[in-house]
Design a protein around this motif. Structure first.
Motif, short mmCIF file in Angstrom:
data_model
loop_
_atom_site.label_atom_id
_atom_site.label_comp_id
_atom_site.label_asym_id
_atom_site.label_seq_id
_atom_site.Cartn_x
_atom_site.Cartn_y
_atom_site.Cartn_z
N ARG A 26 8.06 13.57 27.33
CA ARG A 26 7.90 14.82 26.99
C ARG A 26 9.11 15.93 27.22
N VAL A 27 10.03 15.46 28.16
CA VAL A 27 11.32 16.38 28.47
C VAL A 27 12.22 16.31 27.12
N ILE A 28 12.30 15.25 26.46
CA ILE A 28 13.19 15.38 25.27
C ILE A 28 12.81 15.82 24.31
N THR A 29 11.52 16.26 24.25
CA THR A 29 10.83 16.86 22.97
C THR A 29 11.16 18.20 22.87
N VAL A 30 11.89 18.84 23.80
CA VAL A 30 12.25 20.07 23.71
C VAL A 30 13.54 20.14 22.41
N LEU A 31 14.13 18.88 22.23
CA LEU A 31 15.31 18.72 21.38
C LEU A 31 14.69 18.55 19.94
N LEU A 45 26.09 17.86 13.94
CA LEU A 45 25.94 16.61 14.40
C LEU A 45 26.50 16.63 15.97
N GLU A 46 27.93 17.32 16.04
CA GLU A 46 28.34 17.67 17.20
C GLU A 46 27.81 18.35 18.29
N GLU A 47 27.03 19.67 17.77
CA GLU A 47 26.15 20.34 18.37
C GLU A 47 25.03 19.44 18.85
N GLU A 48 24.49 18.85 18.10
CA GLU A 48 23.29 17.83 18.24
C GLU A 48 23.58 16.86 19.53
N VAL A 49 24.86 16.23 19.34
CA VAL A 49 25.49 15.69 20.61
C VAL A 49 25.42 16.40 21.89
N ALA A 50 25.96 17.52 21.95
CA ALA A 50 26.01 18.44 23.07
C ALA A 50 24.67 18.71 23.63
N ILE A 51 23.70 19.10 22.78
CA ILE A 51 22.46 19.41 23.51
C ILE A 51 21.50 18.34 24.07
N SER A 52 21.67 17.18 23.38
CA SER A 52 21.23 16.03 23.58
C SER A 52 21.60 15.40 25.10
N SER A 53 22.95 15.66 25.29
CA SER A 53 23.58 15.03 26.45
C SER A 53 23.18 15.84 27.70
N ALA A 54 23.03 17.23 27.32
CA ALA A 54 22.80 18.34 28.32
C ALA A 54 21.33 18.02 28.95
N VAL A 55 20.50 17.64 27.82
CA VAL A 55 18.91 17.58 28.27
C VAL A 55 18.62 16.16 29.00
N TYR A 56 19.56 15.08 28.57
CA TYR A 56 19.54 13.83 29.01
C TYR A 56 20.13 13.71 30.47
N ASN A 57 21.04 14.56 30.68
CA ASN A 57 21.49 14.51 32.24
C ASN A 57 20.88 15.61 33.14
N HIS A 58 19.52 15.99 32.50
CA HIS A 58 18.79 17.06 33.27
C HIS A 58 18.12 16.19 34.33
N ALA A 100 17.55 21.14 0.06
CA ALA A 100 18.96 21.00 0.66
C ALA A 100 19.24 21.79 1.90
N ASN A 101 18.35 22.97 2.15
CA ASN A 101 18.49 23.85 3.21
C ASN A 101 17.13 24.29 4.06
N LEU A 102 16.23 23.40 3.79
CA LEU A 102 14.76 23.63 4.58
C LEU A 102 15.16 23.64 6.07
N ASN A 103 15.86 22.54 6.44
CA ASN A 103 16.37 22.29 7.84
C ASN A 103 15.19 22.68 9.02
N PRO A 104 14.06 22.22 8.93
CA PRO A 104 13.06 22.71 9.95
C PRO A 104 13.43 22.06 11.19
N GLY A 105 14.20 21.11 11.47
CA GLY A 105 14.56 20.61 12.75
C GLY A 105 15.09 19.09 12.78
N THR A 106 15.01 18.48 13.53
CA THR A 106 15.46 16.93 13.48
C THR A 106 14.54 16.36 14.42
#
Length: 314
Positions: free
Chosen positions: A71-76, A86-99, A200-206
């Motif tokens: 459940r916790v990582i579903t915030v991402l 992708l660099e921002e994706e790595v940063a936020i994932s690392s922050a949440v993984y380390n919580h 090309a630009n819907l970008n709803p999330g990942t």
């Protein structure tokens, strides 16, 4: 030797695991090696279960495959988080993984979060008439998991969470009208070959797909082996980002070659989509997490603060 459970075939999404194996073997003079299996050890939805019983030492999985177990990582996976690369994706994932909440939840499955598999914002391919108005999403059957599925549901679409490996067949047989994936997956699972158009630009999330290791296996490594593994993660991720960057550069050529129309969604439609999906889904997620005793608001705030820090270079 560690057994590593992946799925599909070797692709941009698995390059960091391949690189990690190479680095660890080099650093230990071949004394610590990884036997990487693409689907031979487990089904993709069962990789976390396999880790929990020690069936293999390392595995990749996606949060949307079993949201109740991670459940916790579903915030991402919340829609429209505002991640732009992708660099921002790595940063936020690392922050949440380390919580601590993430570590505690994964420990229930005897799993330790090792690294993320950063993916760009998802976009959809479809057949037939282009769907670039929200009204055209009404009743649209879309392969989408996690928060992306929730976002589509908010605008009247019908999400189905068939796995990546089943997506092409679902499209071919008409079970779904559209498929939501990152670029590499549209390529490696063949959905681009059935597509008439791509947004090309819907970008709803990942989606968020961690690589985890079995805690017992990790703790039974020697200090030198553990150091070889941990110190290789940043380099493995750098390799992944460079490799994925090359794929993104070639994407327009891929669309042209396959005769797929590149669709730009208007700003008005995107704003309408966000207002219907982003705020209500985020609020509901926070409320749901807090009700389960998890720090939902804190996790969401951590993601936003990490994004701001990443952009300001702090």
């Amino acid at each position: 030797t560690w057994n590593v459970s992946l799925w599909g075939k070797r692709r941009a999404f698995t390059e960091h695991v391949e690189k990690l194996a190479e680095l660890v073997s080099e650093k230990t003079n071949g004394e610590f090696t990884m036997n990487i299996s693409y689907g031979g050890l487990s089904k993709n939805r069962e990789n976390l279960d396999g880790i929990s019983i020690g069936a293999f030492e390392m595995a990749q999985f996606c949060a949307g495959y079993h949201r109740d177990k991670n459940r916790v990582i579903t915030v991402l996976e919340l829609p429209f988080l505002g991640v732009s690369n992708l660099e921002e994706e790595v940063a936020i994932s690392s922050a949440v993984y380390n919580h601590p909440a993430a570590a505690d939840e994964m420990a229930q499955w005897n799993a330790k979060l090792l690294m993320t598999s950063p993916m760009p914002q998802y976009n959809i391919v479809g057949t037939g008439e282009v769907r670039d108005e929200l009204a055209e999403f009404e009743g649209m059957r879309v392969r989408a998991t996690g928060g992306i599925g929730e976002a589509f549901k908010a605008v009247g679409a019908v999400p189905t969470s068939v796995t990546a490996t089943e997506a092409y067949q679902a499209m071919e047989s008409g079970v779904v009208d559209t498929v939501s994936f990152a670029q590499h997956a549209h390529l490696s699972f063949g959905t681009i070959n059935r597509a008439d158009w791509w947004t090309a630009n819907l970008n709803p999330g990942t989606v968020n797909c961690p690589v985890v290791v079995n805690i017992d296996a990790y703790e039974s490594l020697s200090d030198a082996e553990r150091e070889a593994l941990d110190s290789s993660v940043p380099e493995a991720l750098d390799h992944y980002l460079a490799n994925y960057g090359e794929l993104l550069k070639k994407w327009d050529a891929v669309l042209e070659e396959k005769g797929v129309e590149k669709v730009e969604i208007s700003d008005e439609v995107l704003a309408e989509f966000r207002s219907k999906a982003a705020d209500p889904i985020r609020e509901a997620w926070i409320k749901d997490m807090e009700a389960q005793g998890l720090p939902g608001q804190e996790l969401y705030d951590l993601v936003q603060k990490t994004l701001a820090d990443q952009r300001s270079g702090s």
